[in-house]
Enzyme design. Structure first.
Site, short mmCIF file in Angstrom:
data_model
loop_
_atom_site.label_atom_id
_atom_site.label_comp_id
_atom_site.label_asym_id
_atom_site.label_seq_id
_atom_site.Cartn_x
_atom_site.Cartn_y
_atom_site.Cartn_z
N ARG A 148 0.88 -1.17 0.00
CA ARG A 148 0.00 0.00 0.00
C ARG A 148 0.91 1.22 0.00
O ARG A 148 2.04 1.18 0.49
CB ARG A 148 -0.89 0.04 1.25
CG ARG A 148 -1.81 -1.15 1.41
CD ARG A 148 -2.60 -1.00 2.72
NE ARG A 148 -3.54 -2.09 2.92
CZ ARG A 148 -3.27 -3.20 3.60
NH1 ARG A 148 -2.07 -3.36 4.15
NH2 ARG A 148 -4.17 -4.15 3.75
N LYS A 172 -2.16 -2.00 8.19
CA LYS A 172 -3.31 -1.46 8.90
C LYS A 172 -3.29 -1.89 10.36
O LYS A 172 -2.96 -3.02 10.67
CB LYS A 172 -4.61 -1.95 8.24
CG LYS A 172 -4.87 -1.32 6.89
CD LYS A 172 -5.25 0.13 7.07
CE LYS A 172 -5.41 0.81 5.72
NZ LYS A 172 -5.72 2.22 5.87
N HIS A 244 -2.06 2.30 -5.92
CA HIS A 244 -2.76 1.04 -5.68
C HIS A 244 -2.77 0.15 -6.92
O HIS A 244 -2.90 -1.07 -6.81
CB HIS A 244 -4.18 1.32 -5.21
CG HIS A 244 -4.65 0.38 -4.14
ND1 HIS A 244 -4.32 0.53 -2.82
CD2 HIS A 244 -5.41 -0.74 -4.21
CE1 HIS A 244 -4.86 -0.44 -2.11
NE2 HIS A 244 -5.52 -1.22 -2.93
N ARG A 247 -0.14 -2.37 -6.71
CA ARG A 247 -0.52 -3.46 -5.79
C ARG A 247 -1.46 -4.45 -6.47
O ARG A 247 -1.29 -5.66 -6.36
CB ARG A 247 -1.17 -2.84 -4.55
CG ARG A 247 -1.52 -3.81 -3.44
CD ARG A 247 -1.83 -2.99 -2.18
NE ARG A 247 -2.70 -3.65 -1.23
CZ ARG A 247 -2.27 -4.44 -0.25
NH1 ARG A 247 -0.98 -4.69 -0.12
NH2 ARG A 247 -3.13 -4.98 0.59
N HIS A 270 -3.63 -9.17 3.98
CA HIS A 270 -5.08 -9.18 4.16
C HIS A 270 -5.46 -10.04 5.37
O HIS A 270 -4.97 -11.15 5.51
CB HIS A 270 -5.78 -9.73 2.91
CG HIS A 270 -5.75 -8.80 1.75
ND1 HIS A 270 -5.83 -9.22 0.45
CD2 HIS A 270 -5.67 -7.44 1.70
CE1 HIS A 270 -5.79 -8.19 -0.35
NE2 HIS A 270 -5.69 -7.10 0.37
N TYR A 279 -9.11 -9.84 -5.98
CA TYR A 279 -8.12 -9.77 -7.06
C TYR A 279 -8.35 -10.87 -8.10
O TYR A 279 -7.96 -10.72 -9.26
CB TYR A 279 -6.71 -9.90 -6.47
CG TYR A 279 -6.29 -8.70 -5.67
CD1 TYR A 279 -6.50 -8.66 -4.29
CD2 TYR A 279 -5.70 -7.60 -6.27
CE1 TYR A 279 -6.12 -7.56 -3.54
CE2 TYR A 279 -5.32 -6.50 -5.52
CZ TYR A 279 -5.54 -6.48 -4.17
OH TYR A 279 -5.18 -5.40 -3.44
#
Length: 299
Positions: A148, A172, A244, A247, A270, A279
């Site tokens: 990210r 995150k 992004h 990514r 994730h 994806y």
């Protein structure tokens, strides 16, 4: 997470990452405000992180009564985009709008760059300027490690474990993961550190920050976005490109080359494999190829 905070973050994303006009951003925001107003009118107290499909569906049903088919589709699309953003940012595991039928056929999938397009973007970097080596190292890292943009600008020198072949990434919620880094990406980072960064005057507090601006401070998300937009313009690339996009391309290219979804999930950081499955939808032809090659009924 409160609705107004989520909406503010989403509008910033639409402006910085998607490069949308103020009118487009306000149009997207209006769709979310309709949902917020519906919740208030019905005394439903639930956050954007916890709201479920049933609640969103009731809102869509009530609101749709006052809209024509085109406006219904636009409303649902706006809600889907908002929750997709929350999923990509790891605030949610699933999109509550995905199971809601829309008059619109299909949906716009994020642009993915080919390997050739990524090569052309990187070749367009002017290496005669001091920031050229930095920009090349940044884009190679974005694509080579599937980061990210926030993870990229927060990388530290102390996060580089090149001898072991990994970098430590803080994602995150300050969750850390180790991501493999190939020799080519290591090479470009080392060139940047040795020939550019080591000769900069670094501001106090940024001594360990890997990628620095000309003032010796941490780069902003907006600056990385601008660098990529300018490179896309230089090579006349007609796709909507953002940090992004690299990514997305990282994950898609791994998938196309038969990497398993669980490995991609770990590298992307994730929480849920459901997020990673987004994806998969980028390349239906790959799934067809897998069935044709590996399903026993096809032999």
């Amino acid at each position: 997470m409160k609705w107004q905070a989520a909406l503010k973050d989403y509008k910033t994303y639409l402006k910085i990452e998607r490069g949308l006009s103020e009118n487009s951003i306000e149009s997207y925001a209006l769709d979310i405000l309709k949902l917020i107003q519906y919740l208030k009118a019905n005394n439903i107290e639930i956050s954007p992180v916890n709201i479920n499909t049933e609640t969103v569906q009731r809102c869509v049903y009530e609101t749709a009564k006052q809209l024509n088919a085109r406006s219904q589709s636009r409303f649902i699309s706006g809600l889907r985009s908002f929750f997709s953003y929350l999923v990509f940012e790891d605030y949610r595991e699933t999109n509550p709008v995905d199971l809601i039928e829309s008059p619109k056929i299909g949906r716009k999938l994020p642009d993915t760059l080919s390997e050739e397009e990524i090569d052309n973007l990187i070749k367009a970097i002017d290496l005669s300027k001091p920031e050229g080596e930095r920009n090349r190292a940044m884009l190679e890292t974005l694509y080579g490690c599937g980061l990210r943009v926030s993870e990229l600008i927060n990388l530290k020198l102390s996060d580089l474990f090149f001898e072991e072949g990994f970098i430590k990434v803080t994602g995150k919620g300050d969750k850390q993961r180790f991501v493999p880094i190939v020799n080519a990406t290591q090479k470009y980072i080392n060139i940047y550190i040795k020939h550019i960064r080591n000769h900069q005057k670094i501001q106090s507090g940024f001594e360990d920050t890997l990628f620095l601006n000309r003032r010796g401070r941490q780069l902003t998300r907006a600056m990385v976005f601008t660098i990529i937009k300018n490179l896309a313009k230089a090579i006349d690339l007609k796709k909507n490109v953002s940090p992004h996009t690299f990514r997305h391309s990282f994950a898609t290219h791994l998938l196309e080359n038969d990497a398993d979804l669980r490995s991609i999930q770990l590298m992307l950081g994730h929480e849920s494999i459901t997020t990673t499955e987004i994806y998969v939808h980028l390349d239906k032809s790959h799934l067809t190829k897998v069935i044709e090659e590996f399903h026993p009924r096809n032999h």
